[in-house]
Design an enzyme around this catalytic site. Structure first.
Site, PDB file in Angstrom:
ATOM      1  N   GLN A 132      46.252  24.103  35.342  1.00 32.38           N
ATOM      2  CA  GLN A 132      45.417  24.321  36.523  1.00 32.38           C
ATOM      3  C   GLN A 132      44.366  25.378  36.198  1.00 32.38           C
ATOM      4  O   GLN A 132      44.705  26.538  35.985  1.00 32.38           O
ATOM      5  CB  GLN A 132      46.323  24.807  37.660  1.00 32.38           C
ATOM      6  CG  GLN A 132      45.627  25.073  38.963  1.00 32.38           C
ATOM      7  CD  GLN A 132      46.564  25.772  39.950  1.00 32.38           C
ATOM      8  OE1 GLN A 132      47.426  26.554  39.560  1.00 32.38           O
ATOM      9  NE2 GLN A 132      46.406  25.497  41.211  1.00 32.38           N
ATOM     10  N   GLY A 133      43.114  24.974  36.160  1.00 35.94           N
ATOM     11  CA  GLY A 133      42.031  25.894  35.817  1.00 35.94           C
ATOM     12  C   GLY A 133      41.277  26.331  37.060  1.00 35.94           C
ATOM     13  O   GLY A 133      40.155  25.875  37.308  1.00 35.94           O
ATOM     14  N   SER A 135      41.759  30.078  38.602  1.00 32.15           N
ATOM     15  CA  SER A 135      41.436  31.513  38.584  1.00 32.15           C
ATOM     16  C   SER A 135      40.470  31.881  37.469  1.00 32.15           C
ATOM     17  O   SER A 135      40.489  31.288  36.392  1.00 32.15           O
ATOM     18  CB  SER A 135      42.710  32.339  38.389  1.00 32.15           C
ATOM     19  OG  SER A 135      43.676  31.988  39.328  1.00 32.15           O
ATOM     20  N   SER A 167      48.314  28.830  33.215  1.00 31.10           N
ATOM     21  CA  SER A 167      49.686  28.593  32.739  1.00 31.10           C
ATOM     22  C   SER A 167      49.715  27.310  31.926  1.00 31.10           C
ATOM     23  O   SER A 167      49.211  26.276  32.377  1.00 31.10           O
ATOM     24  CB  SER A 167      50.653  28.429  33.913  1.00 31.10           C
ATOM     25  OG  SER A 167      50.553  29.504  34.794  1.00 31.10           O
ATOM     26  N   GLU A 250      51.417  23.717  45.817  1.00 25.16           N
ATOM     27  CA  GLU A 250      51.967  24.844  45.056  1.00 25.16           C
ATOM     28  C   GLU A 250      52.770  25.764  45.978  1.00 25.16           C
ATOM     29  O   GLU A 250      53.860  26.201  45.651  1.00 25.16           O
ATOM     30  CB  GLU A 250      50.808  25.621  44.411  1.00 25.16           C
ATOM     31  CG  GLU A 250      51.265  26.729  43.492  1.00 25.16           C
ATOM     32  CD  GLU A 250      50.111  27.412  42.759  1.00 25.16           C
ATOM     33  OE1 GLU A 250      48.973  26.900  42.821  1.00 25.16           O
ATOM     34  OE2 GLU A 250      50.352  28.446  42.139  1.00 25.16           O
ATOM     35  N   GLU A 392      49.953  41.365  49.076  1.00 17.91           N
ATOM     36  CA  GLU A 392      48.961  41.989  49.973  1.00 17.91           C
ATOM     37  C   GLU A 392      48.222  40.913  50.770  1.00 17.91           C
ATOM     38  O   GLU A 392      47.964  41.085  51.963  1.00 17.91           O
ATOM     39  CB  GLU A 392      47.955  42.830  49.170  1.00 17.91           C
ATOM     40  CG  GLU A 392      48.518  44.101  48.573  1.00 17.91           C
ATOM     41  CD  GLU A 392      49.419  43.849  47.370  1.00 17.91           C
ATOM     42  OE1 GLU A 392      49.336  42.757  46.769  1.00 17.91           O
ATOM     43  OE2 GLU A 392      50.221  44.733  47.032  1.00 17.91           O
TER      44      GLU A 392
HETATM   45  C1  LIG Z   1      52.919  33.582  37.039  1.00 14.91           C
HETATM   46  C2  LIG Z   1      51.494  33.262  37.340  1.00 14.91           C
HETATM   47  C3  LIG Z   1      50.983  32.022  37.028  1.00 14.91           C
HETATM   48  C4  LIG Z   1      49.655  31.721  37.287  1.00 14.91           C
HETATM   49  N1  LIG Z   1      49.185  30.501  36.909  1.00 14.91           N
HETATM   50  C5  LIG Z   1      47.911  30.183  37.173  1.00 14.91           C
HETATM   51  C6  LIG Z   1      47.394  28.915  36.758  1.00 14.91           C
HETATM   52  O1  LIG Z   1      48.089  28.093  36.125  1.00 14.91           O
HETATM   53  N2  LIG Z   1      46.119  28.620  37.050  1.00 14.91           N
HETATM   54  C7  LIG Z   1      45.313  29.475  37.732  1.00 14.91           C
HETATM   55  O2  LIG Z   1      44.176  29.116  38.006  1.00 14.91           O
HETATM   56  N3  LIG Z   1      45.754  30.718  38.105  1.00 14.91           N
HETATM   57  C8  LIG Z   1      47.038  31.083  37.837  1.00 14.91           C
HETATM   58  N4  LIG Z   1      47.501  32.324  38.190  1.00 14.91           N
HETATM   59  C9  LIG Z   1      46.572  33.292  38.755  1.00 14.91           C
HETATM   60  C10 LIG Z   1      46.808  33.633  40.218  1.00 14.91           C
HETATM   61  O3  LIG Z   1      46.364  32.608  41.043  1.00 14.91           O
HETATM   62  C11 LIG Z   1      46.068  34.958  40.473  1.00 14.91           C
HETATM   63  O4  LIG Z   1      46.688  35.960  39.702  1.00 14.91           O
HETATM   64  C12 LIG Z   1      46.120  35.357  41.924  1.00 14.91           C
HETATM   65  O5  LIG Z   1      45.326  34.498  42.705  1.00 14.91           O
HETATM   66  C13 LIG Z   1      45.629  36.819  42.132  1.00 14.91           C
HETATM   67  O6  LIG Z   1      44.358  36.962  41.585  1.00 14.91           O
HETATM   68  P1  LIG Z   1      44.015  38.121  40.538  1.00 14.91           P
HETATM   69  O7  LIG Z   1      45.084  38.137  39.483  1.00 14.91           O
HETATM   70  O8  LIG Z   1      42.611  37.914  40.117  1.00 14.91           O
HETATM   71  O9  LIG Z   1      44.164  39.475  41.320  1.00 14.91           O
HETATM   72  P2  LIG Z   1      43.089  40.061  42.359  1.00 14.91           P
HETATM   73  O10 LIG Z   1      42.711  39.036  43.355  1.00 14.91           O
HETATM   74  O11 LIG Z   1      41.995  40.717  41.584  1.00 14.91           O
HETATM   75  O12 LIG Z   1      43.969  41.177  43.065  1.00 14.91           O
HETATM   76  C14 LIG Z   1      44.259  42.438  42.442  1.00 14.91           C
HETATM   77  C15 LIG Z   1      45.053  43.261  43.437  1.00 14.91           C
HETATM   78  O13 LIG Z   1      44.262  43.482  44.629  1.00 14.91           O
HETATM   79  C16 LIG Z   1      44.950  43.011  45.763  1.00 14.91           C
HETATM   80  N5  LIG Z   1      43.989  42.388  46.697  1.00 14.91           N
HETATM   81  C17 LIG Z   1      43.054  41.437  46.399  1.00 14.91           C
HETATM   82  N6  LIG Z   1      42.369  41.089  47.508  1.00 14.91           N
HETATM   83  C18 LIG Z   1      42.870  41.841  48.525  1.00 14.91           C
HETATM   84  C19 LIG Z   1      42.585  41.919  49.917  1.00 14.91           C
HETATM   85  N7  LIG Z   1      41.631  41.170  50.459  1.00 14.91           N
HETATM   86  N8  LIG Z   1      43.327  42.791  50.664  1.00 14.91           N
HETATM   87  C20 LIG Z   1      44.310  43.546  50.101  1.00 14.91           C
HETATM   88  N9  LIG Z   1      44.625  43.516  48.776  1.00 14.91           N
HETATM   89  C21 LIG Z   1      43.923  42.667  48.009  1.00 14.91           C
HETATM   90  C22 LIG Z   1      45.927  41.971  45.261  1.00 14.91           C
HETATM   91  O14 LIG Z   1      47.039  41.817  46.108  1.00 14.91           O
HETATM   92  C23 LIG Z   1      46.329  42.565  43.909  1.00 14.91           C
HETATM   93  O15 LIG Z   1      47.326  43.539  44.100  1.00 14.91           O
HETATM   94  C24 LIG Z   1      48.829  32.667  37.912  1.00 14.91           C
HETATM   95  C25 LIG Z   1      49.337  33.940  38.235  1.00 14.91           C
HETATM   96  C26 LIG Z   1      50.656  34.246  37.938  1.00 14.91           C
HETATM   97  C27 LIG Z   1      51.165  35.611  38.272  1.00 14.91           C
END
Ligand SMILES: Cc1cc2nc3c(=O)[nH]c(=O)nc-3n(C[C@H](O)[C@H](O)[C@H](O)COP(=O)(O)OP(=O)(O)OC[C@H]3O[C@@H](n4cnc5c(N)ncnc54)[C@H](O)[C@@H]3O)c2cc1C
Length: 416
Positions: A132-133, A135, A167, A250, A392
């Protein structure tokens, strides 16, 4: 609320349980059911691919898909039973999970006949592995800010950009990809969704090493990569709507399987507490340990009934809606506390033993630094509080849509 399953469902359970008992070989089983290894583990990949094919031939994968696409039209309850039995049998994660649970259902909903014919059988038979592409760096919680571009050349699209946290990207043949096709319209409206060939020039996959020591995630760099016109899912600019369907599958999750996993880990923990001693006494005789076990057991039961409540609502045709954020927040935060407690009780043993107290240690994969399923589960538990909407974000949803509190003030909405 009736907690019993109907006779026909118990029949289904027995059929699956018997089939698994007959066909699942011991060398494929996880060391214990709490062991939640991911689908992309390289060492076991080919053996698990063969296993998925055996299961598919017997009609046990994609069971909720319509019959015309190779499923068995099973309902939600059968799906839950499937998850419970599969987990309880300690069967390994299917390598085609992402295709079976996210991409296939999305294609069944949105795909053209040609797209369905080409990909659905290959997903079921693990001939095609999917990722899944979605993020990107800077577009996770705020996914609609994604910047990967797909430029329309008429008969195909040229893709440039970067994805992250993909992933299984390192084992994937195909990906479901979100890219911006129109930068001139509001951000949710300019996104399109593609079937994207991961094995082409211009696609570079770089594994990311995790806290567990293994590498299931990747960065994916696309430089003048290509998506054919007939690989567009839905219409141009409809990507956001399609992504919501995928994310809905999901988030639907398998909360009963989780509870089965916790319960199995709990049994092992109690066993371990009987065998291990501190200060000359079995741990289980320690009143503090007993109190902690009692508390975590009570919390585990709360998770069980919460999962049943969601199931019951869905079965009646009600949508749990924003309230499902309560379940997601509750189980993912519980899971962290739970494995913390496991390690606290097991002490140093938690770092070197698996489910029971066997002498052997387990290789998560050859590059992994973590050699115990307890320690692995403890570290992995953090993931649940991030994917499918971080804790959050769930709190924001609960605040705004369940409690009716004022909307959050986001920096990008505040005028300078
Ligand atoms: C195990 C795992 C598998 C994954 N697999 C995939 C995959 O296959 N394909 C894919 O596309 N993505 C995947 N992801 C990515 C996942 O979708 C993102 O990690 C998730 O959407 C959070 O985005 P970010 O990591 O950019 O964090 P950010 O959005 O940058 O957040 C960083 C921190 O800020 C907080 N935050 C952000 N916005 C707010 C707000 N508005 N209010 C309060 N707090 C906030 C968050 O809670 C977090 O603590 C995976 C993630 C994990 C952990």
């Amino acid at each position: 609320m009736d907690f019993e399953f109907a006779a026909e469902h118990e029949g289904f359970r027995k059929e699956l349980r018997d089939w698994l008992a007959k066909n699942l070989s011991a060398d494929l089983c996880l060391d214990d059911a709490s062991d939640d290894r991911v689908a992309s583990d390289r060492e076991t990949f080919e053996r698990r691919r063969a296993w998925q094919r055996v299961m598919h031939a017997a009609g046990w994968v994609g069971i909720t898909w319509p019959r015309e696409y190779g499923g068995r039209d099973a309902g939600l309850i059968e799906r839950v039973i499937w998850d419970e039995e599969y987990t309880a049998a300690r069967a390994p994660v299917l390598p085609g999970n992402m295709g079976l649970n996210l991409v296939g259902p999305t294609l069944i909903h949105w795909g053209t006949d040609a797209q369905k014919r080409r990909h659905l059988p290959a997903i079921l038979n693990a001939d095609e592995i999917w990722c899944q592409g979605f993020s990107e760096p800077g577009a996770g919680s705020d996914l609609a800010s994604l910047r990967t571009r797909a430029e329309d050349t008429g008969d195909h699209f040229i893709i440039n950009g970067q994805k992250i946290w993909t992933s299984g990207g390192h084992i994937a043949d195909w990906g479901i990809l979100l890219a911006r096709t129109d930068p001139g319209v509001p951000k949710h409206k300019g996104i399109s969704c593609f079937l994207f060939n991961m094995r082409q020039p211009g696609v570079e996959v770089r594994p990311l090493k995790q806290i567990t020591g293994s590498s299931e995630f990747n960065e994916v760099f696309m430089t003048n990569a290509r998506a054919e016109r007939n690989d567009l899912i839905g219409r141009l600019g409809q990507g956001w709507e399609i992504a919501q369907t995928t994310l809905g599958f999901e988030r639907g999750g398998n909360s009963m399987a989780r509870v089965t996993r916790y319960a199995s880990a709990f049994d092992h923990l109690v066993e371990a507490s009987k065998k291990l001693s501190r200060g000359g006494r079995p741990l289980l005789d320690d009143p503090v340990v007993r109190a902690k076990l009692g508390r975590v057991y009570a919390e585990m039961e709360v998770q069980r009934y919460a999962a049943l409540r969601v199931l019951s609502a869905l079965q009646k045709g009600d949508s749990p809606g924003a309230a499902s954020s309560i379940t997601k927040l509750s189980y993912s935060e519980f899971e962290k506390r739970y494995y913390e407690l496991c390690l606290e009780i097991l002490g140093p043993y938690g770092q070197v033993t698996d489910g029971g107290l066997e002498e052997t240690t387990l290789d998560v994969d050859s590059s992994s630094g973590v050699r115990s399923s307890w320690a692995y589960a403890f570290l992995w538990a953090r993931a649940g509080t991030i994917y499918s909407g971080s804790s959050e974000i769930q709190k924001n949803v609960i605040g705004e849509r369940v409690l009716g509190l004022p909307k959050e003030i986001r920096a990008d909405r505040v005028k300078a």
